[in-house]
Design an enzyme around this catalytic site. Structure first.
Site, mmCIF file in Angstrom:
data_model
loop_
_atom_site.group_PDB
_atom_site.id
_atom_site.type_symbol
_atom_site.label_atom_id
_atom_site.label_comp_id
_atom_site.label_asym_id
_atom_site.label_seq_id
_atom_site.Cartn_x
_atom_site.Cartn_y
_atom_site.Cartn_z
ATOM 1 N N ASP A 148 1.136 -1.306 0.020
ATOM 2 C CA ASP A 148 0.094 0.313 -0.384
ATOM 3 C C ASP A 148 1.025 1.407 0.132
ATOM 4 O O ASP A 148 2.072 1.108 -0.120
ATOM 5 C CB ASP A 148 -0.779 0.072 0.977
ATOM 6 C CG ASP A 148 -2.427 0.556 0.847
ATOM 7 O OD1 ASP A 148 -2.263 1.679 -0.086
ATOM 8 O OD2 ASP A 148 -2.885 1.814 2.496
ATOM 9 N N HIS A 149 0.199 2.405 0.121
ATOM 10 C CA HIS A 149 0.913 4.048 0.423
ATOM 11 C C HIS A 149 0.479 4.303 1.323
ATOM 12 O O HIS A 149 -0.796 4.325 1.279
ATOM 13 C CB HIS A 149 0.823 4.186 -1.167
ATOM 14 C CG HIS A 149 1.082 4.144 -2.343
ATOM 15 N ND1 HIS A 149 1.066 4.195 -3.337
ATOM 16 C CD2 HIS A 149 2.648 3.474 -2.531
ATOM 17 C CE1 HIS A 149 1.202 3.973 -4.371
ATOM 18 N NE2 HIS A 149 2.743 3.688 -3.819
ATOM 19 N N TYR A 176 -5.126 3.929 0.325
ATOM 20 C CA TYR A 176 -6.275 3.712 0.010
ATOM 21 C C TYR A 176 -5.381 2.344 -2.143
ATOM 22 O O TYR A 176 -6.842 2.941 -2.605
ATOM 23 C CB TYR A 176 -7.410 4.465 -0.347
ATOM 24 C CG TYR A 176 -8.509 4.983 0.408
ATOM 25 C CD1 TYR A 176 -7.173 4.603 2.068
ATOM 26 C CD2 TYR A 176 -8.601 6.413 0.851
ATOM 27 C CE1 TYR A 176 -8.716 5.324 3.215
ATOM 28 C CE2 TYR A 176 -9.293 7.260 2.066
ATOM 29 C CZ TYR A 176 -9.144 6.698 2.909
ATOM 30 O OH TYR A 176 -9.315 7.095 4.278
ATOM 31 N N HIS A 177 -4.195 1.991 -1.804
ATOM 32 C CA HIS A 177 -4.377 1.101 -2.802
ATOM 33 C C HIS A 177 -3.091 -0.044 -2.406
ATOM 34 O O HIS A 177 -2.871 0.137 -2.474
ATOM 35 C CB HIS A 177 -2.788 2.489 -3.463
ATOM 36 C CG HIS A 177 -3.343 4.248 -3.200
ATOM 37 N ND1 HIS A 177 -2.197 4.861 -3.980
ATOM 38 C CD2 HIS A 177 -4.022 4.247 -3.790
ATOM 39 C CE1 HIS A 177 -2.553 6.262 -3.828
ATOM 40 N NE2 HIS A 177 -4.251 5.820 -4.256
ATOM 41 N N PRO A 178 -4.212 -1.025 -1.285
ATOM 42 C CA PRO A 178 -3.974 -2.095 -1.482
ATOM 43 C C PRO A 178 -3.878 -3.070 -2.281
ATOM 44 O O PRO A 178 -4.410 -2.803 -4.115
ATOM 45 C CB PRO A 178 -5.434 -2.721 -0.879
ATOM 46 C CG PRO A 178 -6.173 -1.666 -0.863
ATOM 47 C CD PRO A 178 -5.892 -0.333 -1.454
#
Length: 552
Positions: free
Chosen positions: A293-294, A467-469
Site C-alpha cells: 500500500d501507500h 487507499y492503494h492496497p
C-alpha cells in the site's frame, strides 16, 4: 438453482471487472456473466466529483474493511475502503489519474512478470485513454476512459507549482507521458463534470449487449472445481444459493476479495486452509501475501488569505454547489480539487521518484472526517515503494465473514527514513517565497516537530492509508513458489481460472492505482481471448541524468 453455461464468469464489477465485461463481449460471440455484490451507482454522491468523501464512508457502497491493530503505528486500526457498487473502487475513489512510472513496469519484469514491461503496457494505457492533450506516443484521445486536468483557478495551485521550482524541482508537462518526475497539473477521471468510473466508461456502453448478463447483490461464495479445473461459481443472492457454470472463471474482486475467494475455494497456503477445514485444491503459498500500500500524511499550513475552499465548507454553500452541478455539471462540484501534484526522489541514488504529492487548497482529511478550523492548505505526501509487506487471511471458512488484513505498515526501517524525508522536503517547499503571501503557521506536523524522534512520533499517530492496497496474488513465473498467477493471469496449479485486478501487481506502482488497474484489465482481456497483443512501444521515458549523485 443452476444457471446455463457461460463462456466466462467475472467476479467483481470494479475497476478491472467492468473493463473485462466490455472487452470480452464486444464481438458478440461469447456469453459473459458479471457478478457484483453491490448495486447501482446511480447516485449524485457517486457521480458528482467533489462529493468523493461521502460514498467512501457509506456502508451501501463500501465493504468497510479495516486492518488488524498495526503494531508499528501504536496499534491503530486503519480504514481500508473497497468499492461495493458497480464500478467498484472507481466509483468511490478520489479520481486521481496516475499511470505510474515507466520503471515500475520494467521492475515488474525483473520480478518475473514477463511481458509486462513498460514497452508492453504503454499501448494498453493508450487503448484505455481518452485524453485530448499530450504527445501521441504516450497519450490517446480514442479510448473509453476520459481523463482531464482541472481549471487551476485557485491561486494556491500556482503558488504550489512556483514554490516547487523555487526549491529546485523541475516542471513536468505530463507526468503520464515521457516525464513523471517533477511538478505539474494533476489529471482526474472526470468527463463532462461527472466521475468517469469504469461503470460509466466501460460497463454502461456494454449493457445493451445480449451476451452480457449482470447480476448485482450477488455474493460469490466459492469457485466450483472439478478436480483442479474451475468450472463455475457459487453465489448467494438474498436467501437463495445459485451456481453458474462457465468455461473460465475470472476473479476481479480486488486485492482483498480475490485472495479471500481463492482461499475459501481451496487455493492458497495449505496450512491456513487445513486449519479452517477447507479442502485444499492447490497449495499456493503466495495467495494473500505480499500485500502492499501507500501511506501518506497531510502536511497542513494555515492560510493568511481567505482563498481556500474553507469558504464553501458550510451547508448553504455546499447546497449551492450541488444545485449548480445538478443543473450544469460544472463549477466546484465538477472537480476532485486535486489539480496539482508532484513526484520527486527522496535522496540521491534513487533512480525514479519515490515520493508523491497531491496538493489541496483546503486543510481536511481525505475522507472528510476532520476539517481544520479556518483557512488552510495541504499537501498529501508519502513514499511510493515501502519495503513493508502485509497479508490478507481468512477469519473463518464463512464467506460472509470479513477477512483479516494486516499491512505491517512501517515495519521496515527504511520506511521511517523516507517518511522523515517527506516531512523535511515538504517543509522546504512551503518555505519558498511563492507562499509568502499565504503562509501562516504550520498546522501539521507543527513547527516544534523537528527531530527524527519527533517526526517518528507524528508519523506513528497521524499517517493514513492512501487507499492503494495491491499485490496479494502477484504475477510471476510458474516455478516461483510465491507467485499466484502466471504472466497470462492464469492461476498457477489449476486450470480455467484467472485473476485480473490490482492484486496481481508484483509491486505497487508510483502513484494512484486506478489507471494501472484498468491497464491490467485491458491487457488481460487480450490474454483471455488469445488475441495477438498490441505491438510493443519504443517510446522512451525520463530518468534524471544525475540520479546517482543528486536528489534534484
Amino acid at each position: 438453482m443452476s444457471d446455463p453455461g457461460f463462456d466466462y464468469i467475472i467476479v467483481g464489477a470494479g475497476s478491472a471487472g467492468c473493463v473485462l465485461a466490455n472487452r470480452l463481449t464486444e464481438d458478440g460471440r461469447r456469453r459473459v456473466l458479471l457478478l457484483e455484490f453491490g448495486g447501482s451507482d446511480r447516485s449524485v454522491l457517486i457521480q458528482m466529483p467533489s462529493a468523493l468523501s461521502i460514498p467512501m464512508n457509506m456502508a451501501k457502497y463500501n465493504w468497510h474493511y479495516e486492518t488488524e491493530p498495526e503494531p508499528y503505528l501504536g496499534g491503530r486500526r486503519l480504514h481500508t475502503p473497497r468499492g461495493k457498487v458497480l464500478g467498484g473502487s472507481s466509483s468511490i475513489n478520489g479520481m486521481v489519474w496516475v499511470r505510474g512510472n515507466a520503471l515500475d513496469f520494467d521492475q515488474w519484469e525483473d520480478l518475473g512478470a514477463q511481458g509486462w514491461g513498460y514497452r508492453h503496457v504503454l499501448p494498453y494505457f493508450r487503448r484505455a485513454d481518452a485524453h485530448g492533450e499530450g504527445d501521441a506516443a504516450y497519450r490517446s484521445a480514442e479510448g473509453p476512459l476520459h481523463n482531464q486536468y482541472g481549471s487551476l483557478k485557485n491561486p494556491l495551485h500556482a503558488a504550489w507549482l512556483a514554490a516547487a521550482q523555487q526549491a529546485g524541482y523541475p516542471a513536468t508537462e505530463d507526468y503520464n507521458g515521457f516525464r513523471q518526475e517533477g511538478f505539474g497539473r494533476m489529471g482526474m477521471s472526470v468527463h463532462r463534470g461527472r466521475r468517469w468510473s469504469t461503470a460509466n466508461a466501460y460497463l454502461k456502453p456494454a449493457l445493451p449487449r445480449q451476451n452480457l448478463h449482470v447480476v448485482t447483490h450477488a455474493l460469490a461464495t466459492g469457485i466450483v472445481f472439478e478436480g483442479t479445473r474451475a468450472v463455475g461459481v457459487t453465489y448467494r443472492r438474498g436467501d437463495a444459493q445459485h451456481t453458474a457454470r462457465a468455461g473460465e472463471v475470472i476473479l476481479s474482486g480486488g486485492p482483498i476479495n480475490s485472495p479471500q475467494l481463492l482461499k475459501l475455494s481451496g487455493v492458497g497456503p495449505e496450512q491456513e486452509l487445513r486449519a479452517l477445514g477447507i479442502p485444499v485444491v492447490a497449495h499456493r503459498a503466495g495467495v494473500g501475501e505480499n500485500l502492499q500500500d501507500h501511506l501518506e500524511f497531510y502536511f497542513q499550513v494555515e492560510s493568511r488569505q481567505p482563498v481556500t475552499l474553507y469558504s464553501v465548507m458550510n451547508p448553504l454553500s455546499k447546497a449551492m454547489i450541488g444545485a449548480r452541478w445538478l443543473l450544469t455539471h460544472d463549477g466546484l462540484g465538477a472537480t476532485n480539487h486535486f489539480e496539482s501534484c508532484g513526484f520527486i526522489r527522496s535522496r540521491a541514488g534513487i533512480r525514479w521518484p519515490d515520493i508523491q504529492y497531491h496538493f489541496l487548497p483546503l486543510a481536511v482529511t481525505y475522507d472528510g472526517s476532520s476539517l481544520a478550523e479556518g483557512h488552510g492548505f495541504q499537501a498529501h505526501v508519502g513514499p511510493m515503494r515501502s519495503k513493508s509487506r502485509g497479508w490478507v487471511r481468512l477469519a473463518s471458512a464463512d464467506p460472509a465473514d470479513k477477512p483479516r488484513i494486516s499491512f505491517n505498515y512501517m515495519s521496515h526501517p527504511d520506511d521511517w527514513a523516507e517518511m522523515r524525508a517527506c516531512v523535511r522536503l515538504t517543509r522546504e517547499i512551503f518555505a519558498q517565497p511563492a507562499f509568502d503571501a499565504y503562509r501562516g503557521r504550520e498546522l501539521q506536523p507543527g513547527a516544534a516537530v523537528q527531530s527524527d524522534a519527533q517526526i517518528d512520533d507524528f508519523i506513528r499517530a497521524k499517517v493514513e492509508s492512501a487507499y492503494h492496497p495491491s499485490c496479494t496474488c502477484r504475477i510471476g513465473q510458474p516455478d516461483d513458489p510465491l507467485a499466484v498467477v502466471d504472466p497470462e493471469c492464469r492461476v498457477i496449479g489449476v486450470q480455467g481460472l484467472r485473476v485480473i485486478d490490482s492484486s496481481i501487481m508484483p509491486a505497487v506502482t508510483t502513484g494512484n492505482l486506478n489507471a494501472p488497474t484498468i491497464m491490467l484489465a485491458e491487457k488481460g482481456a487480450d490474454h483471455v481471448l488469445g488475441r495477438p497483443l498490441l505491438p510493443a512501444s519504443n517510446a522512451p521515458a525520463y530518468v534524471a541524468a544525475e540520479w546517482q549523485t543528486a536528489q534534484r
